[in-house]
Motif scaffolding. Structure first.
Motif, mmCIF file in Angstrom:
data_model
loop_
_atom_site.group_PDB
_atom_site.id
_atom_site.type_symbol
_atom_site.label_atom_id
_atom_site.label_comp_id
_atom_site.label_asym_id
_atom_site.label_seq_id
_atom_site.Cartn_x
_atom_site.Cartn_y
_atom_site.Cartn_z
ATOM 1 N N UNK A 34 51.810 7.925 74.929
ATOM 2 C CA UNK A 34 53.232 7.794 74.859
ATOM 3 C C UNK A 34 54.236 7.719 73.989
ATOM 4 N N UNK A 35 55.074 8.160 73.283
ATOM 5 C CA UNK A 35 55.710 7.725 72.485
ATOM 6 C C UNK A 35 57.327 7.991 73.127
ATOM 7 N N UNK A 36 58.080 6.576 72.970
ATOM 8 C CA UNK A 36 59.347 6.720 73.016
ATOM 9 C C UNK A 36 60.068 6.277 71.973
ATOM 10 N N UNK A 37 61.538 6.939 71.176
ATOM 11 C CA UNK A 37 62.197 6.755 70.365
ATOM 12 C C UNK A 37 63.723 6.719 70.019
ATOM 13 N N UNK A 38 64.624 6.403 69.865
ATOM 14 C CA UNK A 38 65.841 6.141 70.224
ATOM 15 C C UNK A 38 66.660 6.994 69.271
ATOM 16 N N UNK A 39 66.999 8.525 69.274
ATOM 17 C CA UNK A 39 67.846 8.901 68.121
ATOM 18 C C UNK A 39 69.195 8.807 68.087
ATOM 19 N N UNK A 40 68.899 8.710 67.060
ATOM 20 C CA UNK A 40 70.761 9.133 66.467
ATOM 21 C C UNK A 40 71.139 10.386 66.075
ATOM 22 N N UNK A 41 72.295 11.174 66.463
ATOM 23 C CA UNK A 41 72.561 12.784 65.821
ATOM 24 C C UNK A 41 74.151 12.823 65.979
ATOM 25 N N UNK A 91 75.827 15.038 66.803
ATOM 26 C CA UNK A 91 76.396 14.859 68.126
ATOM 27 C C UNK A 91 76.046 13.911 69.137
ATOM 28 N N UNK A 92 75.693 13.333 69.010
ATOM 29 C CA UNK A 92 74.353 12.833 70.946
ATOM 30 C C UNK A 92 73.610 11.504 70.095
ATOM 31 N N UNK A 93 73.951 10.599 71.319
ATOM 32 C CA UNK A 93 72.199 9.662 71.067
ATOM 33 C C UNK A 93 71.317 10.166 72.141
ATOM 34 N N UNK A 94 70.157 9.596 71.989
ATOM 35 C CA UNK A 94 68.934 10.564 72.585
ATOM 36 C C UNK A 94 67.767 9.613 72.420
ATOM 37 N N UNK A 100 59.869 16.142 75.519
ATOM 38 C CA UNK A 100 61.653 16.061 76.285
ATOM 39 C C UNK A 100 61.867 15.264 75.823
ATOM 40 N N UNK A 101 63.649 15.371 75.388
ATOM 41 C CA UNK A 101 64.698 14.690 74.965
ATOM 42 C C UNK A 101 65.331 13.999 76.591
ATOM 43 N N UNK A 102 66.225 12.966 76.635
ATOM 44 C CA UNK A 102 66.784 12.332 77.449
ATOM 45 C C UNK A 102 68.114 12.305 76.799
ATOM 46 N N UNK A 103 69.388 12.328 77.895
ATOM 47 C CA UNK A 103 70.377 11.875 76.934
ATOM 48 C C UNK A 103 71.188 11.662 78.317
ATOM 49 N N UNK A 104 71.703 10.499 77.831
ATOM 50 C CA UNK A 104 72.811 9.915 79.447
ATOM 51 C C UNK A 104 74.328 9.231 78.889
ATOM 52 N N UNK A 105 75.219 9.879 79.752
ATOM 53 C CA UNK A 105 76.803 9.383 79.054
ATOM 54 C C UNK A 105 76.089 7.677 79.512
ATOM 55 N N UNK A 106 75.112 6.659 80.097
ATOM 56 C CA UNK A 106 75.063 5.353 79.853
ATOM 57 C C UNK A 106 74.750 5.014 78.513
ATOM 58 N N UNK A 107 74.377 5.468 77.294
ATOM 59 C CA UNK A 107 73.939 5.416 76.382
ATOM 60 C C UNK A 107 74.694 5.583 75.047
ATOM 61 N N UNK A 108 75.744 4.196 75.202
ATOM 62 C CA UNK A 108 76.773 4.433 74.226
ATOM 63 C C UNK A 108 76.706 4.298 72.699
ATOM 64 N N UNK A 140 59.105 18.206 64.049
ATOM 65 C CA UNK A 140 59.464 17.991 65.040
ATOM 66 C C UNK A 140 61.518 18.154 64.198
ATOM 67 N N UNK A 141 61.940 19.250 64.716
ATOM 68 C CA UNK A 141 63.132 20.931 63.937
ATOM 69 C C UNK A 141 63.930 20.260 64.508
ATOM 70 N N UNK A 142 64.315 19.072 65.497
ATOM 71 C CA UNK A 142 65.666 18.918 65.758
ATOM 72 C C UNK A 142 66.120 17.188 64.712
ATOM 73 N N UNK A 143 67.608 17.035 64.023
ATOM 74 C CA UNK A 143 68.020 15.956 63.513
ATOM 75 C C UNK A 143 67.033 14.666 64.185
ATOM 76 N N UNK A 144 66.897 14.348 63.415
ATOM 77 C CA UNK A 144 65.902 12.979 63.966
ATOM 78 C C UNK A 144 66.041 11.401 63.161
#
Length: 348
Positions: free
Chosen positions: A120-127, A129-132, A147-155, A101-105
C-alpha cells in the motif's frame, strides 16, 4: 514629545534589528559551505523534483516522488508522478508507475508498507483546488488507485508515514496558509506547524508547536515517531502511544535544515537538508541559480544519547536543495525539491 518619539523609534529599531539578526543566524545564513563526501557520484538520474524517495529493502526497489516544479511553493497546477527504480539493476533506470492516474497529481511526501505480497502506497498530493492523500496498491509491477483522502486539517501537508494500510501520520509544514502568520513562520521561526493522525476513520492533531514540520518517519522497533523541523534545525522525537497520540521525548539538534527522514536497517536516521534556508528560499523562488545540499546520519541510542554525522555537503553546483537521503547497501539516493536530476552516491 520628541523624546518619546525618539524612544519609540529606538525600540522599533532594536526590535527590527533583533528580528533580522535572529532570522539570519537561525537559518544558517552565515554558515560556510565546505564540500565534503567520502565516496563517488555513481550516477545523475534525469528526473525533475525527486522530492521524496523511500526504499524497499525486501524487494530491492526505490519509490520516487517527482513533480516538475518551476518554483516552490507552486503558483499553478503541476504534473508529476511516482516512479520505480530497480536497485539490483545497475543501470538504475526508472519507470513511471502512475501514467494511468487521471487526476491532477503533484506528489510530495510518500510512504509505503507491505502486507503479504502487496504494497500500500500513500502520497501527499497538491492541486490548485485542494490537498489530499492518494492511496494506491502496488503488486511489484502495476499500481492501482484506491481512494483520495481529504480533510480540513490538511492546511499545508508535507510528508506522511504509514502505520498500516489504513492508519498514518502527516505533517503540516505551516499553521498559516498565507499572510503575516506564514511570513512569521518562515522568517521569524514561529512554531505553529503540527502533526495529524488518521486512525482509519477520523483525523486528529497529535503534536503542535513545531517550526515548519517537514519529514516524518516511524521507528517500529522502538515505537518512536521522528519529525523534522528544518526551521528549527532539529529532529523531534516522540513516543507513539496505542491510541495514536504522541508523547514528546526530546529534540535532536542537527545543525542543518533537515527535510525528509529515512531509517536504515540498523535504525539510523538519514536526512537530506538545507544548510542555508534563506539561500534555498531564494533558489526556490528562482532568484538564485543554486542552493547548498547536505546529508546527515543520526545514530539514535535513546534519550540524550545520539551522534550526528555529516555524510555529504556541497555548495549546490552538483545538485541543489537536497530533500531526502535514502540508503541502500553502499548507495545513497539523494533527491531534491526542484532540480532536473537526482544523485546516486556510492560510499567508500
Amino acid at each position: 514629545m520628541r523624546r518619546l518619539i525618539k524612544r519609540i523609534s529606538l525600540v522599533i529599531l532594536v526590535l527590527i534589528t533583533g528580528f533580522i539578526s535572529h532570522t539570519l543566524i537561525s537559518t544558517g545564513f552565515f554558515r560556510t559551505i565546505k564540500n565534503q563526501f567520502q565516496g563517488t557520484i555513481l550516477k545523475k538520474v534525469p528526473l525533475p523534483g525527486a522530492e521524496d524517495i523511500t526504499i524497499s529493502n525486501t524487494d530491492h526497489f526505490a519509490l520516487i516522488s517527482s513533480t516538475n516544479r518551476a518554483v516552490y511553493p507552486p503558483t499553478e497546477q503541476e504534473q508529476g508522478g511516482l516512479y520505480l527504480m530497480d536497485l539490483k539493476n545497475k543501470k538504475f533506470s526508472i519507470k513511471l508507475l502512475t501514467a494511468s492516474f487521471d487526476k491532477p497529481f503533484a506528489p510530495h511526501g510518500i510512504s509505503m508498507i507491505k502486507k503479504d505480497s502487496t504494497y500500500t502506497i500513500m502520497a501527499v498530493n497538491h492541486t490548485t483546488n485542494e490537498h489530499s492523500v492518494e492511496v494506491f496498491t502496488f503488486d511489484g509491477q502495476n499500481i492501482n488507485h484506491l481512494r483520495s483522502l481529504t480533510d480540513a486539517s490538511m492546511i499545508s501537508p508535507n510528508d506522511l508515514v504509514m502505520i498500516d494500510e489504513n492508519r498514518f501520520y502527516f505533517t503540516n509544514d505551516h499553521g498559516y496558509s498565507k499572510g503575516i502568520g506564514k511570513l512569521l513562520e518562515e522568517y521569524g521561526g514561529l512554531s505553529v506547524a503540527n502533526v495529524v493522525y488518521y486512525d482509519g476513520n477520523s483525523f486528529k492533531e497529535v503534536a503542535d508547536g513545531i517550526a515548519y514540520a517537514n519529514g516524518i518517519n516511524f521507528d517500529l522497533k522502538r515505537n518512536l515517531i521522528y519529525v523534522a523541523s528544518p526551521r528549527g534545525f532539529l529532529i523531534k522525537v516522540y513516543l507513539k502511544k496505542n491510541d495514536g497520540s504522541l508523547d514528546f521525548i526530546e529534540d535532536i539538534p542537527c545543525g542543518t535544515g533537515v527535510d525528509n527522514i529515512e531509517i536504515d536497517g540498523k535504525g539510523n536516521l538519514w536526512s537530506g537538508g538545507h544548510p542555508n534556508l534563506l539561500r534555498f528560499k531564494a533558489y526556490a523562488k528562482g532568484k538564485k541559480e543554486t542552493a547548498p545540499s547536505e546529508i546527515i546520519k543520526i545514530e539514535y541510542r535513546g534519550k540524550g544519547d545520539y551522534t550526528v554525522e555529516k555524510i555529504y555537503v556541497e555548495d549546490g553546483k552538483i545538485m541543489s536543495g537536497s530533500s531526502v537521503a535514502a540508503p541502500f547497501e553502499d548507495l545513497i539516493l539523494v533527491g531534491n525539491v526542484m532540480d532536473d536530476e537526482f544523485l546516486i552516491l556510492k560510499k567508500e
